[in-house]
Design an enzyme around this catalytic site. Structure first.
Site, PDB file in Angstrom:
ATOM      1  N   HIS A 197      45.440  38.694  37.836  1.00  0.00           N
ATOM      2  CA  HIS A 197      44.938  37.368  38.213  1.00  0.00           C
ATOM      3  C   HIS A 197      44.039  37.481  39.455  1.00  0.00           C
ATOM      4  O   HIS A 197      42.977  36.868  39.518  1.00  0.00           O
ATOM      5  CB  HIS A 197      46.098  36.424  38.535  1.00  0.00           C
ATOM      6  CG  HIS A 197      46.745  35.800  37.348  1.00  0.00           C
ATOM      7  ND1 HIS A 197      47.481  36.524  36.428  1.00  0.00           N
ATOM      8  CD2 HIS A 197      46.789  34.513  36.929  1.00  0.00           C
ATOM      9  CE1 HIS A 197      47.948  35.702  35.506  1.00  0.00           C
ATOM     10  NE2 HIS A 197      47.535  34.468  35.778  1.00  0.00           N
ATOM     11  N   HIS A 247      54.150  39.221  41.954  1.00  0.00           N
ATOM     12  CA  HIS A 247      53.365  40.313  42.535  1.00  0.00           C
ATOM     13  C   HIS A 247      53.754  40.521  43.992  1.00  0.00           C
ATOM     14  O   HIS A 247      54.172  39.585  44.672  1.00  0.00           O
ATOM     15  CB  HIS A 247      51.859  40.019  42.479  1.00  0.00           C
ATOM     16  CG  HIS A 247      51.262  40.292  41.144  1.00  0.00           C
ATOM     17  ND1 HIS A 247      51.102  41.558  40.643  1.00  0.00           N
ATOM     18  CD2 HIS A 247      50.779  39.455  40.191  1.00  0.00           C
ATOM     19  CE1 HIS A 247      50.552  41.491  39.449  1.00  0.00           C
ATOM     20  NE2 HIS A 247      50.354  40.216  39.158  1.00  0.00           N
TER      21      HIS A 247
END
Length: 176
Positions: free
Chosen positions: A103, A142
């Site tokens: 992303h 993440h």
């Protein structure tokens, strides 16, 4: 890695329903890079922004190959949600490895490509890309270095594509 979990756990402490909904929306803007791809295609269709669209899409292709196909498999880093399964995720567990954040890398490379071609469009895009990266931390999918690494790689790739594109244009213009 301990300092990274400290940051992620601090973000878990600020969760609330409104912020959760905002972060889920922001992260969805980076899902599969569809927003950025759409912007690139729209730019390609507009003669005035064709160069910008081409740079954006070429930059995204480079980061997809480098980030998703090469680096994720080389590093094979587990996600924070795989290490600490006690944290409740607000979204489905993402597939694949953690480093670099897909992303983040895709959003930032598109935003930088836009910025290098048009500051008025690029500045809001950089803000959105940064928020998308932050959302990945907030959502516990993440590590901070996954996002930061993705941002650094993206910036370098977008600048590299811009430089290569300028050299190609200079060569092309001098041989017309």
């Amino acid at each position: 890695m301990n300092w990274e979990f400290s940051i992620l756990y601090a973000l878990q402490d600020i969760h609330n329903p409104i912020l959760d909904a905002i972060m889920l929306f922001i992260t969805s803007l980076g899902d599969d890079g569809w927003v950025w791809l759409a912007i690139g295609v729209i730019c390609l269709c507009l003669k005035k922004h064709r160069k910008m669209g081409l740079q954006l899409l070429l930059s995204m292709l480079c980061t997809f190959i480098l980030g998703n196909l090469i680096l994720k498999n080389i590093f094979a880093r587990p996600r924070p949600c795989d290490i600490d399964t006690a944290v409740t995720l607000l979204l489905s567990r993402p597939h694949g490895h953690s480093f670099p954040s897909g992303h983040s890398i895709n959003s930032m490379v598109a935003a930088v490509a836009l910025f290098l071609n048009n500051k008025k469009i690029g500045i809001p895009a950089l803000i959105v890309a940064t928020l998308i990266g932050f959302s990945r931390l907030y959502l516990f999918v993440h590590f901070p270095t996954d996002v930061l690494g993705g941002f650094i790689i993206a910036i370098l790739v977008a600048i590299g594509v811009d430089i290569a594109f300028q050299k190609f244009q200079i060569w092309r213009e001098s041989h017309i």
